[in-house]
Design a protein around this motif. Structure first.
Motif, PDB file in Angstrom:
ATOM      1  N   GLN A 100      -0.320  13.030   3.794  1.00 19.14           N
ATOM      2  CA  GLN A 100       0.585  12.048   4.387  1.00 19.14           C
ATOM      3  C   GLN A 100       0.485  10.704   3.669  1.00 19.14           C
ATOM      4  OE1 GLN A 100      -0.677  13.341   8.698  1.00 19.14           O
ATOM      5  NE2 GLN A 100       0.858  11.745   8.829  1.00 19.14           N
ATOM      6  N   VAL A 101      -0.758  10.293   3.403  1.00 18.88           N
ATOM      7  CA  VAL A 101      -0.963   8.994   2.752  1.00 18.88           C
ATOM      8  C   VAL A 101      -0.353   9.001   1.357  1.00 18.88           C
ATOM      9  CG1 VAL A 101      -2.663   7.316   1.945  1.00 18.88           C
ATOM     10  CG2 VAL A 101      -3.055   8.550   4.091  1.00 18.88           C
ATOM     11  N   MET A 102      -0.537  10.096   0.614  1.00 17.65           N
ATOM     12  CA  MET A 102       0.034  10.175  -0.733  1.00 17.65           C
ATOM     13  C   MET A 102       1.557  10.187  -0.685  1.00 17.65           C
ATOM     14  SD  MET A 102      -2.529  12.654  -2.932  1.00 17.65           S
ATOM     15  CE  MET A 102      -2.599  14.007  -1.737  1.00 17.65           C
ATOM     16  N   ALA A 103       2.116  10.872   0.323  1.00 18.99           N
ATOM     17  CA  ALA A 103       3.574  10.893   0.462  1.00 18.99           C
ATOM     18  C   ALA A 103       4.105   9.490   0.762  1.00 18.99           C
ATOM     19  CB  ALA A 103       3.979  11.863   1.572  1.00 18.99           C
ATOM     20  N   GLN A 104       3.403   8.752   1.630  1.00 26.99           N
ATOM     21  CA  GLN A 104       3.808   7.388   1.944  1.00 26.99           C
ATOM     22  C   GLN A 104       3.675   6.488   0.723  1.00 26.99           C
ATOM     23  OE1 GLN A 104       5.788   7.502   4.649  1.00 26.99           O
ATOM     24  NE2 GLN A 104       4.875   5.590   5.336  1.00 26.99           N
ATOM     25  N   ARG A 105       2.588   6.676  -0.018  1.00 29.92           N
ATOM     26  CA  ARG A 105       2.400   5.867  -1.230  1.00 29.92           C
ATOM     27  C   ARG A 105       3.565   6.074  -2.206  1.00 29.92           C
ATOM     28  NH1 ARG A 105      -2.063   8.142  -4.948  1.00 29.92           N
ATOM     29  NH2 ARG A 105      -0.360   9.664  -5.141  1.00 29.92           N
ATOM     30  N   ASP A 106       3.932   7.322  -2.426  1.00 32.75           N
ATOM     31  CA  ASP A 106       5.025   7.609  -3.352  1.00 32.75           C
ATOM     32  C   ASP A 106       6.346   7.037  -2.845  1.00 32.75           C
ATOM     33  OD1 ASP A 106       3.183   8.945  -4.871  1.00 32.75           O
ATOM     34  OD2 ASP A 106       3.749  10.953  -4.163  1.00 32.75           O
ATOM     35  N   LEU A 107       6.545   7.112  -1.530  1.00 37.02           N
ATOM     36  CA  LEU A 107       7.773   6.601  -0.930  1.00 37.02           C
ATOM     37  C   LEU A 107       7.866   5.086  -1.110  1.00 37.02           C
ATOM     38  CD1 LEU A 107      10.190   7.640   0.900  1.00 37.02           C
ATOM     39  CD2 LEU A 107       8.870   6.752   2.819  1.00 37.02           C
ATOM     40  N   TRP A 108       6.787   4.382  -0.789  1.00 42.90           N
ATOM     41  CA  TRP A 108       6.785   2.929  -0.889  1.00 42.90           C
ATOM     42  C   TRP A 108       6.855   2.456  -2.334  1.00 42.90           C
ATOM     43  CZ3 TRP A 108       6.183  -1.060   2.920  1.00 42.90           C
ATOM     44  CH2 TRP A 108       6.217  -0.588   4.240  1.00 42.90           C
ATOM     45  N   MET A 109       6.272   3.224  -3.234  1.00 45.92           N
ATOM     46  CA  MET A 109       6.307   2.826  -4.641  1.00 45.92           C
ATOM     47  C   MET A 109       7.712   2.931  -5.245  1.00 45.92           C
ATOM     48  SD  MET A 109       3.552   1.515  -5.609  1.00 45.92           S
ATOM     49  CE  MET A 109       4.016   1.389  -7.328  1.00 45.92           C
TER      50      MET A 109
END
Length: 375
Positions: A100-109
């Motif tokens: 989840q954290v990696m998915a959010q990181r990619d989304l925000w980036m």
């Protein structure tokens, strides 16, 4: 002519419901604390007692991913002290899986310029970043939509951080509100070439405007038009209020306008001119205005001065009294001078105050000029 809907709404009943955090729908809640979580937070220098006091339920969840989340934040460039601050403020972050954290990181980036800035956002708005995976599709769709409007990436990032509910809900709801804002802007005479900049400023200064029903905006504009404001004046108000017009309702505005007109002793036309100078008069409750009028009059300021500089009503009585006292020490009497020197932000006031100091300290003669001798 405005095509405004006259739907009657009880705005006092309108509330923005925050979407519940549900980062781990199958997590279990135990009567005993998860010792692995507690030990991991200790190792990360997180104030466990503060977590227990404010959000102790997090420590009872299994599974939890304190080490994994901390590792991912470290990879993004977060220091140990920053990670500790994030987890003490928002310990729910440890319930988010690494995926989840990696998915959010990619989304925000996709909208953040770099990971350093993303870490700064997470530190300030951790609850906006550590959200449920069930919202991921809505977040991605909303990002795509706002990018299609050619909005600045920083504006989109600010919206995601400060008003995360607007990105967690279906994109159609944001499309409806943005369309209503654009339509109002155009129907009030706004220029197409300036609409993107206008919309960016409005969303930047009041991101929560997206969470209001479009009918609220239409109803309030109709009310103000009925009070005699022209389309050009309505556009000025809509721009100056930066979306706060959606926070208002006809009942509260009616009470405020009636009180202001009675207190100022002016006509309706004069009141409209005062409102255009100080739109804040529309949303200040009567009790706040009464306190501020009382404070100004008690300081010796007369009503004609207030009418001339109505923005003085935006300042609290405490700030006004402090500034009056400071100016008095330098020989400036607000009872006879302009109130403009009192107005503005703290920085504005300090600049005006500094000019008064220079004026008082400047010598009346040039000490290096030669003295005239006797002929």
């Amino acid at each position: 002519m405005l095509r405004l809907i006259t739907t009657s709404l009880c705005l006092r009943c309108l509330r923005v419901t925050a979407l519940p955090l549900n980062p781990r729908p199958y997590a279990t809640l135990s009567s005993a604390e998860n010792q692995q979580t507690v030990e991991a937070l200790y190792d990360l220098s997180v104030d466990i007692q503060k977590v227990r006091k404010l959000k102790g339920w997090v420590l009872h969840h299994t599974p939890a991913y304190a080490k994994e989340v901390a590792h991912l934040l470290t990879d993004m460039g977060a220091s140990g002290s920053v990670i500790a601050r994030i987890l003490v403020v928002h310990p729910e972050a440890v319930l988010c899986s690494p995926e989840q954290v990696m998915a959010q990181r990619d989304l925000w980036m996709s909208v953040c310029p770099n990971q350093k800035e993303l870490v700064n956002i997470i530190e300030k708005f951790p609850s906006s970043f550590f959200t449920s995976s069930s919202h991921h599709d809505n977040q991605r769709n909303n990002i795509t939509y706002f990018q299609s409007l050619n909005l600045n990436k920083r504006i989109i990032t600010k919206l995601m951080a400060s008003a995360p509910q607007s990105f967690s809900r279906p994109v159609e709801q944001n499309q409806d509100m943005v369309h209503t804002l654009q339509q109002a802007y155009q129907e009030l005479g706004g220029e197409e070439a300036n609409m993107k900049i206008w919309l960016q400023k409005l969303l930047s200064q009041n991101p929560f405007v997206l969470l209001k029903p479009p009918e609220v905006l239409r109803q309030n504009l109709l009310f103000l038009r009925d009070k005699g404001f022209s389309t050009a004046e309505l556009l000025r108000l809509l721009s100056k209020l930066k979306g706060f017009v959606t926070e208002l309702n006809p009942d509260s505005m009616s009470q405020t306008l009636a009180y202001s007109q009675n207190t100022l002793g002016c006509s309706e036309a004069e009141l409209r001119g005062i409102i255009l100078k100080c739109p804040a008069l529309l949303y200040f409750p009567e009790e706040i205005l009464a306190d501020r009028f009382k404070g100004l009059l008690g300081a010796g300021i007369n009503m004609s001065q207030i009418i001339e500089t109505p923005n003085i009503l935006e300042l609290t009585t405490q700030i006004v009294n402090y500034r009056i006292h400071k100016l008095k020490a330098h020989g400036y009497d607000v009872r006879t001078g302009s109130l403009d020197v009192l107005n503005g932000t703290k920085k504005d006031f300090e600049m005006s105050y500094g000019k008064l100091q220079l004026r008082r300290e400047r010598p009346l003669f040039n000490p290096v000029a030669p003295l005239k001798g006797d002929d």
